[in-house]
Each structure stands twice: as structure tokens, then as C-alpha cells.
Design a protein around this motif. Sequence first.
Motif, mmCIF file in Angstrom:
data_model
loop_
_atom_site.group_PDB
_atom_site.id
_atom_site.type_symbol
_atom_site.label_atom_id
_atom_site.label_comp_id
_atom_site.label_asym_id
_atom_site.label_seq_id
_atom_site.Cartn_x
_atom_site.Cartn_y
_atom_site.Cartn_z
ATOM 1 N N VAL A 41 0.887 -1.158 0.000
ATOM 2 C CA VAL A 41 0.000 0.000 0.000
ATOM 3 C C VAL A 41 0.927 1.210 0.000
ATOM 4 O O VAL A 41 2.155 1.072 0.010
ATOM 5 N N GLN A 42 0.353 2.408 0.014
ATOM 6 C CA GLN A 42 1.174 3.608 0.109
ATOM 7 C C GLN A 42 1.969 3.540 1.411
ATOM 8 O O GLN A 42 1.461 3.071 2.431
ATOM 9 N N TYR A 43 3.233 3.984 1.379
ATOM 10 C CA TYR A 43 4.083 3.932 2.567
ATOM 11 C C TYR A 43 4.989 5.158 2.590
ATOM 12 O O TYR A 43 4.913 6.017 1.722
ATOM 13 N N GLN A 44 5.871 5.229 3.580
ATOM 14 C CA GLN A 44 6.720 6.397 3.767
ATOM 15 C C GLN A 44 8.181 6.000 3.912
ATOM 16 O O GLN A 44 8.505 5.005 4.554
ATOM 17 N N ASP A 45 9.065 6.788 3.300
ATOM 18 C CA ASP A 45 10.505 6.673 3.502
ATOM 19 C C ASP A 45 10.960 7.888 4.300
ATOM 20 O O ASP A 45 10.345 8.957 4.226
ATOM 21 N N ILE A 46 12.053 7.739 5.030
ATOM 22 C CA ILE A 46 12.692 8.851 5.728
ATOM 23 C C ILE A 46 14.169 8.828 5.353
ATOM 24 O O ILE A 46 14.845 7.811 5.546
ATOM 25 N N ILE A 90 13.114 2.681 5.045
ATOM 26 C CA ILE A 90 12.118 2.328 4.034
ATOM 27 C C ILE A 90 10.949 1.633 4.717
ATOM 28 O O ILE A 90 11.129 0.586 5.346
ATOM 29 N N ASN A 91 9.776 2.225 4.617
ATOM 30 C CA ASN A 91 8.544 1.603 5.104
ATOM 31 C C ASN A 91 8.649 1.147 6.560
ATOM 32 O O ASN A 91 8.177 0.080 6.924
#
Length: 107
Positions: A41-46, A90-91
Motif C-alpha cells: 500500500v502507500q508507505y513512507q521513507d525517511i 524504508i517503510n
Amino acid sequence: MSVKIVLDDQVTFLTDPVSPCAGEEFTVSWQEKNIGDEDSVQYQDIFDLDDQGSGDSKELRCEPLAVGESAKRSLTFTLLAGNYVMTLVINGQAPLTLGNVIIDECV
């Protein structure tokens, strides 16, 4: 195994320009791949650039990746001169240390 997004080992990260100058924009790019057995699904990286407590950290909302699919990710930074440690999450997985980027005072 479910969803597993990883740094794509076929394409490593890079900075553009390769030798950034202090106070000027530069872009960090990397490629990710879904090696799991389910679409994400949509996710986020930092992405974090740290020089002994100074630096910058940015978040990037990532579109879903299908099983086996790769995607290029990029963020732009402007920093002071220094030797920055690059870290990528990552995620929500454990941080990956990608090495250092040295930002020089350019004339």
C-alpha cells in the motif's frame, strides 16, 4: 512473506551533483523494489543526512509497489559544508546506513 520493500541492489543511491557544494541544492536518489509476495500500500521513507547533530531529515510518501516492481525515489537538500552520514528508513524498517556525502565550500 507479505510485503517487503528493500533498497534495490541493482541500482544504488546517488547524489546529483556527485560532489555537492554548501548552500546549493543537490538531489539524493535511490531505487526500491518489492521483493515480497504481496503488493504494498502507500508507505513512507525517511532520508536523513546527519553531521554530528546538524543536517536535515525528510519524509517521502511513496506510491504502492506491486510484487517485483521497482521505483526510483528522490529528495532535494540544501546543506552547509560538512561530512554527512546518509541513513534511509524504508517503510518503517530498520535504518540503512548508505555511507557519507561530503559537502564542500565551493568557489
